[in-house]
Design a protein around this motif. Structure first.
Motif, PDB file in Angstrom:
ATOM      1  N   TRP A 581       0.836  -1.214   0.000  1.00 35.95           N
ATOM      2  CA  TRP A 581       0.000   0.000   0.000  1.00 35.95           C
ATOM      3  C   TRP A 581       0.865   1.256   0.000  1.00 35.95           C
ATOM      4  CZ3 TRP A 581      -5.184   1.181  -0.220  1.00 35.95           C
ATOM      5  CH2 TRP A 581      -6.051   0.086  -0.277  1.00 35.95           C
ATOM      6  N   CYS A 582       0.462   2.226  -0.830  1.00 41.48           N
ATOM      7  CA  CYS A 582       1.165   3.519  -0.887  1.00 41.48           C
ATOM      8  C   CYS A 582       0.142   4.637  -0.907  1.00 41.48           C
ATOM      9  CB  CYS A 582       2.023   3.629  -2.150  1.00 41.48           C
ATOM     10  SG  CYS A 582       3.418   2.487  -2.202  1.00 41.48           S
ATOM     11  N   VAL A 583       0.562   5.808  -0.436  1.00 42.78           N
ATOM     12  CA  VAL A 583      -0.203   7.025  -0.626  1.00 42.78           C
ATOM     13  C   VAL A 583       0.536   7.863  -1.666  1.00 42.78           C
ATOM     14  CG1 VAL A 583       0.903   8.134   1.362  1.00 42.78           C
ATOM     15  CG2 VAL A 583      -1.218   9.072   0.431  1.00 42.78           C
ATOM     16  N   PHE A 584      -0.188   8.223  -2.737  1.00 42.10           N
ATOM     17  CA  PHE A 584       0.376   9.035  -3.810  1.00 42.10           C
ATOM     18  C   PHE A 584      -0.121  10.468  -3.644  1.00 42.10           C
ATOM     19  CE2 PHE A 584       2.007   5.338  -5.586  1.00 42.10           C
ATOM     20  CZ  PHE A 584       2.593   5.538  -6.826  1.00 42.10           C
ATOM     21  N   ASN A 585       0.815  11.391  -3.408  1.00 37.78           N
ATOM     22  CA  ASN A 585       0.491  12.818  -3.310  1.00 37.78           C
ATOM     23  C   ASN A 585       0.909  13.470  -4.622  1.00 37.78           C
ATOM     24  OD1 ASN A 585      -0.382  12.700  -0.538  1.00 37.78           O
ATOM     25  ND2 ASN A 585       1.776  12.426  -0.003  1.00 37.78           N
ATOM     26  N   GLY A 586      -0.083  13.942  -5.399  1.00 42.30           N
ATOM     27  CA  GLY A 586       0.193  14.447  -6.733  1.00 42.30           C
ATOM     28  C   GLY A 586      -0.058  15.933  -6.869  1.00 42.30           C
ATOM     29  N   VAL A 587       0.682  16.562  -7.795  1.00 47.41           N
ATOM     30  CA  VAL A 587       0.494  17.969  -8.087  1.00 47.41           C
ATOM     31  C   VAL A 587       0.789  18.186  -9.573  1.00 47.41           C
ATOM     32  CG1 VAL A 587       2.864  18.649  -7.541  1.00 47.41           C
ATOM     33  CG2 VAL A 587       1.026  20.331  -7.357  1.00 47.41           C
ATOM     34  N   ARG A 588       0.094  19.113 -10.169  1.00 45.82           N
ATOM     35  CA  ARG A 588       0.267  19.428 -11.590  1.00 45.82           C
ATOM     36  C   ARG A 588       1.516  20.293 -11.784  1.00 45.82           C
ATOM     37  NH1 ARG A 588      -1.519  23.808 -14.817  1.00 45.82           N
ATOM     38  NH2 ARG A 588      -2.265  23.241 -16.904  1.00 45.82           N
ATOM     39  N   LEU A 589       2.249  20.007 -12.868  1.00 44.67           N
ATOM     40  CA  LEU A 589       3.456  20.779 -13.148  1.00 44.67           C
ATOM     41  C   LEU A 589       3.548  21.007 -14.650  1.00 44.67           C
ATOM     42  CD1 LEU A 589       6.157  22.040 -12.185  1.00 44.67           C
ATOM     43  CD2 LEU A 589       7.215  19.810 -12.592  1.00 44.67           C
ATOM     44  N   GLU A 590       3.791  22.262 -15.042  1.00 48.01           N
ATOM     45  CA  GLU A 590       3.997  22.599 -16.440  1.00 48.01           C
ATOM     46  C   GLU A 590       5.488  22.721 -16.708  1.00 48.01           C
ATOM     47  OE1 GLU A 590       2.699  25.950 -19.788  1.00 48.01           O
ATOM     48  OE2 GLU A 590       1.904  26.047 -17.730  1.00 48.01           O
ATOM     49  N   LEU A 591       5.998  21.891 -17.617  1.00 53.53           N
ATOM     50  CA  LEU A 591       7.415  21.880 -17.927  1.00 53.53           C
ATOM     51  C   LEU A 591       7.776  23.062 -18.831  1.00 53.53           C
ATOM     52  CD1 LEU A 591       7.893  18.066 -18.589  1.00 53.53           C
ATOM     53  CD2 LEU A 591       8.225  19.311 -16.453  1.00 53.53           C
ATOM     54  N   VAL A 592       9.067  23.296 -19.001  1.00 53.89           N
ATOM     55  CA  VAL A 592       9.541  24.379 -19.859  1.00 53.89           C
ATOM     56  C   VAL A 592       9.070  24.160 -21.282  1.00 53.89           C
ATOM     57  CG1 VAL A 592      11.605  25.523 -20.760  1.00 53.89           C
ATOM     58  CG2 VAL A 592      11.536  24.747 -18.378  1.00 53.89           C
ATOM     59  N   SER A 593       8.958  22.894 -21.681  1.00 48.03           N
ATOM     60  CA  SER A 593       8.509  22.554 -23.032  1.00 48.03           C
ATOM     61  C   SER A 593       7.028  22.846 -23.248  1.00 48.03           C
ATOM     62  CB  SER A 593       8.781  21.081 -23.311  1.00 48.03           C
ATOM     63  OG  SER A 593       8.053  20.272 -22.381  1.00 48.03           O
ATOM     64  N   GLY A 594       6.327  23.126 -22.187  1.00 46.62           N
ATOM     65  CA  GLY A 594       4.892  23.368 -22.305  1.00 46.62           C
ATOM     66  C   GLY A 594       4.047  22.153 -21.972  1.00 46.62           C
ATOM     67  N   ASP A 595       4.694  20.983 -21.831  1.00 47.62           N
ATOM     68  CA  ASP A 595       3.945  19.774 -21.496  1.00 47.62           C
ATOM     69  C   ASP A 595       3.462  19.824 -20.044  1.00 47.62           C
ATOM     70  OD1 ASP A 595       4.421  18.783 -24.016  1.00 47.62           O
ATOM     71  OD2 ASP A 595       6.276  17.749 -23.421  1.00 47.62           O
ATOM     72  N   ILE A 596       2.280  19.233 -19.826  1.00 43.13           N
ATOM     73  CA  ILE A 596       1.707  19.157 -18.478  1.00 43.13           C
ATOM     74  C   ILE A 596       1.947  17.751 -17.952  1.00 43.13           C
ATOM     75  CG2 ILE A 596      -0.362  19.421 -17.082  1.00 43.13           C
ATOM     76  CD1 ILE A 596       0.583  21.972 -18.426  1.00 43.13           C
ATOM     77  N   VAL A 597       2.508  17.642 -16.756  1.00 47.25           N
ATOM     78  CA  VAL A 597       2.792  16.347 -16.141  1.00 47.25           C
ATOM     79  C   VAL A 597       2.264  16.364 -14.710  1.00 47.25           C
ATOM     80  CG1 VAL A 597       4.818  15.930 -17.584  1.00 47.25           C
ATOM     81  CG2 VAL A 597       5.076  17.096 -15.371  1.00 47.25           C
TER      82      VAL A 597
END
Length: 1007
Positions: A581-597
């Motif tokens: 079992w894991c807890v995944f803490n996620g956040v949106r990040l926009e890279l320099v290339s413009g891609d969203i990860v």
């Protein structure tokens, strides 16, 4: 309406004439339509008349055929079945009556033995409808439609059975009628072209048709047309499109041998609508032609007048307008335009010319102001042509490109001032703007003196008065400082990278298509992979299975789309396939290339999950134990109440006999002990149900004042025995009628009043009620019960609301009780959204205070009447005939004895099956029904009785006698059809009261 204003004057005049003529055109068309409608109705009536003639002719032929066959049936040759003589007789009749195609007589098996037309084939008729119907009905019957093999004529067959003296059918005479003879009636009338009449059999097959007969005779009518006749009235008029595609106004009629028999044929005919409406159409066309001539004449006269009085004057105005447009503001309209509305227009035109001179001067001033504003604008404002050549630039722009004056750069291409990597993008931006698409661009520029600056330009199309794009309007600002800030941001991203790799937590970056972009060392160690094995791979390799991968998709999308932190707990799979079992803490990040990860921080929570599972297992075990306890208490209550009913019942019976004072004392102790045990069982059940969360409140309207009076009346014996003084003080603003759980409110007050009486040897008891607050239809009521009894110490007061607790052991020994009463009161009050507390001084009495919320009904007066209704005098009757179903002999004997002494007649049985058997031949005024009985239980028997009453309309009152005393059981039984519920041990006074209540309606309105 733009097109209307663009029309020439003569066209507007024509349009006005047309509008004036519209009512006349409408009247002409309306009158023509009325003529068409009247003609259509006449055509329908004419069709009906012709149909009636044909039907009368056909009925005459059928009646003649019936009489002929009945006469034949009496001939000796026919009676004796003389084949030769009968065949000659039939041939003679066929020659005399050309209406008929053939006459045949068949025997009981359907084999012909005589025929007007010789036929040696002896074709059997046993399977023919005409033969079957004649034999089955024993009467003259119509048959199926056929086509004569020799004559090729449409034939409608009829049959008449021949019976012997015992009315047994020995033979059947069959006769065929040539329908073309019937159609001659239609041919005798002069009908319009395309008029069509048809005769159909009972299945919708054409028997005869006046028009194009060869195409339709023997064929099926259109199903929807035939169904319209078949399912319609006996005769009618319908608007149809016939089988030949012609639109007709048709009439139809059903043909029967008698009113009680189904139709054996249908006739339908109609006249074409084109013929009907020709006359009306001609009338409309003639009237419209006359109206058109009048309109043309009016238009010609109007055109001559308009040219002389309108067009010439408007032309003068047009010429003056052209001169004004050319810049001649001194123009004035000639005097020939004077007079009327156009004269006023000319005056307005002259005034407008004068104002335009003033506006031209103001426009020049406004242009000077605009140029000043643009020149003082702190940001660069410029105009470019399609080749990026500079047409205009303000002072701020000249400063950015290091130009001393606009003349130094006028007409030059600005691309020479843009760094080479951005020149192509700037030309593309210009091209897009001249296509009508505005845009924005950041680029590096180099001034005339070599200074490098970063600029951002916003470009939009600049259009002329006709909307054509003439240049690019650009607003450019210096963003060099912002670029420096972005470089600082990049440094922070580098710092983030360092943290990503070295902060000690497991991290993973996932692309929008759910592929692994980057991982750190801790993540690889947690999942057991090398970095090369993860990069570029789908996150499916980390999920438990495909289903787990699909379920995680919404969480991933939420982290990708949201700008806020997102957290989710899921099981995951290591490389060695082990699950953790894991807890995944996620956040949106926009890279320099413009891609969203999505950037995930992963924490292993396997140990915590194991601990939570252990807690859940313990909780489930506790809940199971609590449910088992509740079930055990309910069953024990039932098993204890049943014999307790016998103990209390036998005690009551024994008290009615001649006993000594000592025996009476013993019996009183037995009864008190049994009642105490019953109260204890009820309290334990209530406490168990409250603790399990299964107790439900029942809301109804009741009078608080009456409730207190009735409770005090029930305790009057103990009050008088101790010579206590009881005072009630209910404030006048306390609503007379409240809505709440009356049963639980009574239970709480009864317990507190009972305790006050029990712990007060002398003195008084005071009951007060106050309205603390009221908002809309909600009232907060405080009830206080105060006594002058023994009181409590602070230590005792802390324990009194705990289950099975008394103030101390000495009180328990002296006053008795289980210690559950106040605990149940507290839980009930809290369940009702209220609170309870006590104030007491040892030796000086106690005060218990309750605050509870009640709803206030809309009309207190109405509710009061409704509340008073049950207090009316009950309708009673002696000598009720009662059926008792009770398998416990002791309980049955107690109830039979007690009710028998009140004058009632009791019949006792041991199960529900015996109840059903007795009700078959004996009537009862009421049934007392135990629930748990052998063979057939009381609830099942009641259900059967109620189902039987649905057919009879009767209703016998049924009272449930059960050891199940819980509220939900009472509600269940009432919903199943019981009229009342009396729990065991049976309170005889309550049982008698319920008997009087449920039987009062039956006695006042006997069956």
């Amino acid at each position: 309406m733009k097109w209307l204003r663009s029309l020439p004057i003569h066209m507007l005049i024509l349009l006005l004439l047309m509008l004036v003529a519209l009512p006349s055109i409408g009247i002409i068309i309306q009158s023509g339509l009325q003529v068409r409608e009247a003609t259509s109705n006449d055509a329908g009536k004419a069709s009906s008349y012709l149909l009636n003639s044909v039907v009368a002719e056909l009925q005459t032929k059928v009646d003649s055929s019936r009489q002929l066959l009945e006469m034949l049936a009496l001939f000796p040759e026919v009676r004796q079945k003389n084949s030769a003589a009968t065949s000659r007789l039939l041939a003679d009749l066929l020659a005399r009556y050309p209406l008929y195609t053939n006459i045949i007589i068949v025997d009981r098996s359907g084999v012909p033995w005589a025929s007007a037309i010789p036929d040696n084939r002896k074709i059997p008729y046993a399977d023919r409808k005409i033969f079957k119907d004649a034999v089955a009905t024993g009467h003259f019957s119509p048959g199926e439609y056929t086509i004569g093999k020799a004559s090729q004529k449409p034939i409608l067959n009829f049959g008449l059975p021949i019976k012997d003296q015992q009315s047994v059918v020995t033979s059947v005479i069959l006769i065929g009628i040539n329908l073309e003879k019937i159609g001659s009636v239609l041919n005798a009338h002069r009908l319009p072209a395309e008029t069509s009449f048809g005769i159909f059999d009972s299945k919708g097959v054409f028997l005869y048709r006046t028009a194009r007969a060869n195409e339709f005779i023997g064929k099926q009518d259109q199903p929807h047309l035939f169904e319209q006749m078949k399912n319609g009235p006996e005769e009618g008029i319908i608007d149809i499109v016939s089988n030949d595609g012609v639109h007709r106004m048709a009439a139809y009629r059903k043909i029967r041998l008698s009113d009680d028999q189904p139709p054996y044929a249908y006739i339908r005919g109609g006249i074409p609508l084109d013929h009907i409406v020709n006359k009306a159409n001609s009338s409309i066309a003639k009237n419209l032609t006359i109206l058109s001539g009048m309109l043309l004449l009016g238009f010609t006269i109007s055109l001559l007048i308009s040219r002389r009085c309108i067009v010439k004057r408007i032309s003068a105005l047009h010429d003056a307008s052209q001169r004004l447009a050319a810049g001649d503001y001194r123009v004035n309209v000639d005097k020939e335009v004077e007079g009327g509305e156009l004269g006023k227009l000319a005056e307005a035109f002259n005034t407008m010319a004068g104002k335009l001179i003033q506006r031209e001067k103001a426009l020049a001033a406004s242009e000077r102001f605009l140029n000043t504003v643009i020149d003082t604008e702190p940001e660069c404002v410029k105009l470019l042509d399609a080749d990026c050549n500079l047409l205009m630039m303000n002072r701020a722009g000249l400063g950015i490109i290091e130009a001393d004056s606009f003349e130094q750069v006028q007409g030059q291409c600005v691309c020479s001032l843009i760094a080479p990597p951005y020149q192509a993008a700037f030309r593309e931006l210009t091209r897009q703007v001249f296509l009508g698409i505005q845009g924005r661009l950041e680029f590096e520029a180099i001034g005339l003196k070599g200074r490098h600056v970063w600029l951002e330009t916003h470009a939009v199309p600049f259009r002329d008065d006709q909307g054509n794009i003439t240049s690019l309007l650009g607003v450019t600002r210096n963003i060099s400082e912002r670029k420096q800030f972005e470089q600082a941001i990049k440094a922070e991203r580098d710092h983030f990278q360092a943290l990503f790799e070295n902060d000690g937590s497991a991290h993973v970056i996932v692309s929008s298509d759910r592929r692994i972009v980057k991982v750190n060392r801790q993540f690889c160690e947690m999942f057991g992979y090398d970095e090369a094995e993860l990069l570029g791979e789908s996150t499916l390799i980390l999920h438990v299975d495909q289903k787990h991968y699909d379920e995680w998709a919404p969480n991933f999308r939420q982290a990708l789309d949201s700008k806020e932190h997102f957290s989710a707990e899921f099981p995951w799979r290591r490389k060695d396939t082990s699950i953790f079992w894991c807890v995944f803490n996620g956040v949106r990040l926009e890279l320099v290339s413009g891609d969203i990860v999505a950037v995930w921080t992963v924490i292993d929570i396997t140990a915590r999950k194991q601990a939570e599972q252990q807690l859940r297992s313990a909780k489930e075990a506790a809940e199971a134990a609590n449910s088992a306890k509740s079930a055990f208490l309910a069953n024990m209550s039932h098993e204890i109440r049943t014999p307790m009913n016998g103990i209390i019942g036998m005690t009551h019976l024994l008290q009615t006999t001649v006993i000594t004072p000592e025996q009476g004392h013993y019996l009183e102790n037995i009864e008190n002990s049994a009642n105490s045990l019953t109260t204890l069982i009820s309290n334990i059940l209530d406490l168990s149900k409250i603790e399990s969360g299964k107790l439900e409140l029942e809301y109804s309207d009741f009078s608080l004042r009456r409730c207190i009076r009735e409770l005090l009346a029930s305790q009057q014996f103990q009050i008088q025995h101790k010579e206590l003084m009881v005072q009630t003080d209910i404030a006048g603003n306390v609503p007379d009628i409240l809505r709440g759980d009356q049963l639980r409110t009574r239970q709480i007050l009864l317990n507190l009043i009972g305790n006050a009486i029990k712990f007060t040897e002398q003195g008084s008891i005071t009951i007060t009620a106050r309205l603390i607050a009221q908002q809309d239809d909600l009232a907060l009521i405080r009830l206080s019960i105060s006594d002058t009894g023994i009181g409590m110490s602070p230590q005792q007061k802390e324990r009194i609301f705990a289950p099975f607790e008394q103030a101390d052991n000495s009180i328990t020994r002296k006053f008795g009780g289980s210690g559950l009463g106040l605990a149940i009161c507290q839980r009930l009050i809290e369940l009702m959204g209220g609170r309870i507390w006590a104030e007491s001084t040892e030796g000086n009495g106690s005060s218990f205070h309750i605050e509870m919320r009640f709803f206030i009904p809309e009309s207190s007066a109405t509710q009061l009447v409704a509340d008073n209704t049950p207090l009316s005098e009950p309708v009673t009757r002696q000598n009720l005939n009662i059926l008792l179903a009770e398998d416990n002999k002791v309980n049955a004997e107690f109830i039979v004895k007690i009710l028998g002494r009140t004058g009632h007649r009791i019949t006792a049985v041991e199960n529900g099956q015996q109840v059903l058997e007795l009700l078959q031949h004996q009537r009862f005024d009421c049934i007392l029904m135990d629930i748990q009985m052998p063979v057939l239980g009381g609830d099942a028997a009641t259900q059967i009785i109620r189902e039987q009453e649905l057919g009879t309309g009767e209703h016998i009152p049924i009272i449930a006698l059960t050891a199940h005393a819980m509220t939900d059981e009472r509600i269940r039984l009432l919903n199943q059809g019981f009229d009342a519920h009396v729990s065991k041990p049976v309170d005889i006074s309550f049982l008698i009261s319920e008997l009087e209540r449920v039987t009062s309606a039956q006695l006042n309105h006997p069956r």
